[in-house]
Scaffold this active site. Structure first.
Site, mmCIF file in Angstrom:
data_model
loop_
_atom_site.group_PDB
_atom_site.id
_atom_site.type_symbol
_atom_site.label_atom_id
_atom_site.label_comp_id
_atom_site.label_asym_id
_atom_site.label_seq_id
_atom_site.Cartn_x
_atom_site.Cartn_y
_atom_site.Cartn_z
ATOM 1 N NE ARG A 8 -3.740 -2.360 0.103
ATOM 2 C CZ ARG A 8 -3.489 -3.542 -0.482
ATOM 3 N NH1 ARG A 8 -2.397 -3.706 -1.220
ATOM 4 N NH2 ARG A 8 -4.336 -4.542 -0.358
ATOM 5 C CB SER B 253 -9.380 -1.525 3.781
ATOM 6 O OG SER B 253 -8.561 -2.166 4.717
ATOM 7 C CD GLU C 273 -5.507 -0.186 2.989
ATOM 8 O OE1 GLU C 273 -6.084 -0.387 1.910
ATOM 9 O OE2 GLU C 273 -5.290 -1.101 3.818
#
Length: 307
Positions: free
Chosen positions: A180, A229, A299
């Site tokens: 990520r 998320s 995130e």
């Protein structure tokens, strides 16, 4: 203080002429999934790559610039975003077949459009993009992924416009991908990307897309105001499991709530402010740290200034 910052920036520079749309004080809440947060000092929707490049070249280099896709993985703080927010529209949402296994996709193209275009072209391996609620520009910047696949597994090159206005084509190796994360410079806007898959029957591709869609529907609060998320999966752990074990499922702060369906999702139940949502996330991080010793990393991007 946040509002003062926006005002201070706005009186210190002049904006270059554009052919696209440039809006002062544009509300961002309608453009992000949480439906909360402040305004962009300036929202720029360029007509094409030339318009974007010329604008950034002429813009005072001290003015901050950031890209906005579908707004799915983002908290816009209540004080708004100083500088210029760039949103790529229809001119950047085209998907074209390059050869039997390769697609060229505009930075504003959605994951659903990319995966559907790949299906129609008989290109497998990019079905996972169907499950990511964002655009190509966001996938490339954040190494977006799901169901065991990541952007780095299919990306060949990407075209970016740097904050200076310079255009550059970057190869996969240039992006420094980790989980990520990429090494794309701040202010760079991804205007297109080339993805490579493998030959596959359209029916097989559609079946995999249907499987992914059903799995998401069953496990995620897709019909809620959410940001997707929330926390990265730490090494050796699933973020949702740590949140659940810390007793945070259903935890609330005002109208912000940890989803009971999937507790790595935060929800806006109605009129939550971005401050409520972010503070709830910090509550969760503190409880997880106390219960497991693991420090969760965000995130979701948190941008802008507090009100």
């Amino acid at each position: 203080m946040g509002q003062a910052l926006g005002l201070e920036v706005s009186v210190c520079y002049a904006l270059p002429p554009v052919r696209g749309r440039l809006t002062h004080g544009a509300p961002l809440a309608p453009l992000v999934w949480f439906k909360a947060g402040g305004a962009a000092e300036w929202l720029f929707e360029p007509a094409d790559v030339d318009d974007l490049s010329n604008f950034l070249f002429a813009l005072d280099p001290l003015v901050p610039v950031m890209g906005l896709g579908l707004g799915s993985n983002m908290i816009v703080r209540d004080g708004g975003v100083p500088g210029v927010v760039v949103r790529l529209g229809k001119a950047f949402a085209k998907v074209e077949r390059v050869d039997d296994v390769t697609l060229r996709c505009g930075g504003g193209a959605s994951g659903i459009l990319v995966s559907s275009s790949a299906r129609d072209a008989g290109i497998g391996g990019v079905e996972f993009l169907r499950s990511i609620p964002g655009t190509v520009g966001g996938f490339v910047r954040m190494n977006g992924g799901a169901y065991g696949r990541e952007t780095k597994d299919v990306l060949v090159t990407c075209d970016v416009v740097l904050r200076s206005g310079e255009r550059r084509t970057l190869a996969l190796a240039d992006l420094g991908y980790t989980y990520r994360h990429s090494d794309l410079p701040e202010g760079a806007i991804v205007v297109s990307a080339v993805f490579r898959g493998r030959p596959e029957e359209p029916g097989v591709i559609q079946a995999e897309m249907d499987r992914i869609a059903a799995a998401r529907e069953e496990s995620q609060p897709l019909r809620s105001k959410t940001g997707g998320s929330t926390f990265k999966n730490p090494d050796g752990h699933k973020a949702w499991a740590l949140v659940d074990a810390a007793g945070c499922r259903g935890l609330r702060r005002g109208d912000a709530q940890v989803s009971e369906k999937h507790c790595n999702f935060l929800l806006n139940l109605g009129n939550a402010s971005s401050a409520d949502i972010e503070a709830l996330g910090e509550d969760v991080r503190a409880k997880v740290k106390a219960q497991s010793g693991v420090t969760l990393e965000w995130e979701i991007q948190r941008i802008g200034v507090e009100k």
